[in-house]
Design a protein around this motif. Structure first.
Motif, PDB file in Angstrom:
ATOM      1  N   ALA A  77      -7.103 -11.737 -28.673  1.00 44.44           N
ATOM      2  CA  ALA A  77      -7.701 -12.174 -27.404  1.00 44.44           C
ATOM      3  C   ALA A  77      -7.659 -11.029 -26.394  1.00 44.44           C
ATOM      4  O   ALA A  77      -8.582 -10.883 -25.579  1.00 44.44           O
ATOM      5  N   HIS A  78      -6.600 -10.205 -26.453  1.00 43.92           N
ATOM      6  CA  HIS A  78      -6.502  -9.050 -25.551  1.00 43.92           C
ATOM      7  C   HIS A  78      -7.674  -8.085 -25.794  1.00 43.92           C
ATOM      8  O   HIS A  78      -8.288  -7.587 -24.847  1.00 43.92           O
ATOM      9  N   THR A  79      -8.004  -7.834 -27.067  1.00 43.22           N
ATOM     10  CA  THR A  79      -9.128  -6.950 -27.400  1.00 43.22           C
ATOM     11  C   THR A  79     -10.443  -7.547 -26.899  1.00 43.22           C
ATOM     12  O   THR A  79     -11.289  -6.831 -26.367  1.00 43.22           O
ATOM     13  N   VAL A  80     -10.583  -8.861 -27.046  1.00 42.74           N
ATOM     14  CA  VAL A  80     -11.800  -9.527 -26.537  1.00 42.74           C
ATOM     15  C   VAL A  80     -11.902  -9.330 -25.033  1.00 42.74           C
ATOM     16  O   VAL A  80     -12.969  -8.995 -24.509  1.00 42.74           O
ATOM     17  N   ARG A  81     -10.782  -9.522 -24.320  1.00 40.37           N
ATOM     18  CA  ARG A  81     -10.803  -9.340 -22.858  1.00 40.37           C
ATOM     19  C   ARG A  81     -11.170  -7.902 -22.489  1.00 40.37           C
ATOM     20  O   ARG A  81     -11.915  -7.678 -21.520  1.00 40.37           O
ATOM     21  N   ASP A  82     -10.681  -6.920 -23.235  1.00 39.38           N
ATOM     22  CA  ASP A  82     -11.049  -5.518 -22.984  1.00 39.38           C
ATOM     23  C   ASP A  82     -12.558  -5.321 -23.164  1.00 39.38           C
ATOM     24  O   ASP A  82     -13.202  -4.654 -22.354  1.00 39.38           O
ATOM     25  N   HIS A  83     -13.099  -5.902 -24.231  1.00 36.21           N
ATOM     26  CA  HIS A  83     -14.543  -5.798 -24.461  1.00 36.21           C
ATOM     27  C   HIS A  83     -15.329  -6.482 -23.334  1.00 36.21           C
ATOM     28  O   HIS A  83     -16.341  -5.951 -22.860  1.00 36.21           O
ATOM     29  N   ILE A  84     -14.877  -7.648 -22.910  1.00 38.88           N
ATOM     30  CA  ILE A  84     -15.566  -8.378 -21.841  1.00 38.88           C
ATOM     31  C   ILE A  84     -15.567  -7.561 -20.560  1.00 38.88           C
ATOM     32  O   ILE A  84     -16.589  -7.468 -19.873  1.00 38.88           O
ATOM     33  N   LYS A  85     -14.435  -6.932 -20.243  1.00 42.13           N
ATOM     34  CA  LYS A  85     -14.370  -6.084 -19.051  1.00 42.13           C
ATOM     35  C   LYS A  85     -15.391  -4.946 -19.160  1.00 42.13           C
ATOM     36  O   LYS A  85     -16.120  -4.662 -18.201  1.00 42.13           O
ATOM     37  N   ALA A  86     -15.469  -4.303 -20.332  1.00 41.44           N
ATOM     38  CA  ALA A  86     -16.427  -3.213 -20.523  1.00 41.44           C
ATOM     39  C   ALA A  86     -17.871  -3.723 -20.410  1.00 41.44           C
ATOM     40  O   ALA A  86     -18.724  -3.070 -19.800  1.00 41.44           O
ATOM     41  N   ILE A  87     -18.121  -4.893 -20.970  1.00 41.10           N
ATOM     42  CA  ILE A  87     -19.467  -5.485 -20.898  1.00 41.10           C
ATOM     43  C   ILE A  87     -19.834  -5.771 -19.445  1.00 41.10           C
ATOM     44  O   ILE A  87     -20.938  -5.456 -18.995  1.00 41.10           O
ATOM     45  N   PHE A  88     -18.906  -6.380 -18.692  1.00 39.02           N
ATOM     46  CA  PHE A  88     -19.159  -6.682 -17.283  1.00 39.02           C
ATOM     47  C   PHE A  88     -19.472  -5.402 -16.506  1.00 39.02           C
ATOM     48  O   PHE A  88     -20.386  -5.376 -15.679  1.00 39.02           O
ATOM     49  N   ASP A  89     -18.705  -4.331 -16.769  1.00 38.85           N
ATOM     50  CA  ASP A  89     -18.932  -3.059 -16.080  1.00 38.85           C
ATOM     51  C   ASP A  89     -20.334  -2.519 -16.403  1.00 38.85           C
ATOM     52  O   ASP A  89     -21.064  -2.093 -15.506  1.00 38.85           O
TER      53      ASP A  89
END
Length: 186
Positions: free
Chosen positions: A140-152
């Motif tokens: 889930a931590h990796t997913v959150r990192d990806h989501i942050k990058a996607i949002f940026d």
């Protein structure tokens, strides 16, 4: 649908194809005996289908066209077999592009990696972070990192904004522009 003779001459067209061709912006065209000027990208797609048929690999030729109102059309063409397995007519279908055709283009426009696109598609389906992690066999931590990058990359701050930016703003026709038309059957 537009049919092309083996020599590349457009020989038949239906009303739905005429409707979609009317949505294509002005640009290079070729005259036809069908009463419509065919966009060069349509003619080239049909020619590519004939070339692919000569290689006998069974592939179709595909193209996407942006419309005047901001939507997208998909063209796909295939060369049919004629007598004695010689090349026959080429059938070209022109229709609104499905979202699955547009996802790679949109992802590329925002600089999303294949994994980020995959996560964005799960977000669009309404999956929670833990469900995305389970589906992709990552934390889930990796997913959150990806989501942050996607949002940026998409310059958004919420999942709802992301879905609107990636899957609505870039796919649906722009209905608020003057002269915009909605897709639909003719």
């Amino acid at each position: 649908m537009i049919l092309f003779a083996p020599d590349g001459t457009a020989t038949s067209i239906n009303d739905e194809a005429r409707h979609y061709l009317a949505l294509v912006p002005d640009g290079p065209t070729e005259p036809s005996a069908l009463g419509v000027r065919l966009p060069v990208c349509v003619v080239v797609t049909a020619a590519q289908a004939r070339a692919v048929a000569s290689e006998r690999d069974g592939r179709t030729a595909r193209a996407r066209i942006r419309t005047r109102d901001g939507g997208w059309l998909a063209c796909h063409a295939s060369c049919l077999s004629g007598p004695d397995d010689r090349p026959g007519p080429t059938a070209l279908i022109i229709e609104p592009a499905p979202a699955s055709d547009m996802a790679p283009i949109i992802a590329d426009a925002y600089g999303l990696s294949p994994r980020e696109l995959e996560i964005a598609q799960h977000i669009a389906r309404g999956l929670a972070t833990t469900d995305i992690a389970a589906a992709l066999f990552i934390s889930a931590h990796t997913v959150r990192d990806h989501i942050k990058a996607i949002f940026d990359k998409a310059q958004v701050s919420s999942r709802g904004e992301l879905v609107a930016r990636l899957f609505t703003e870039n796919y649906w026709p722009l209905r608020d522009r003057p002269g915009a038309t909605a897709y639909g059957p003719v």
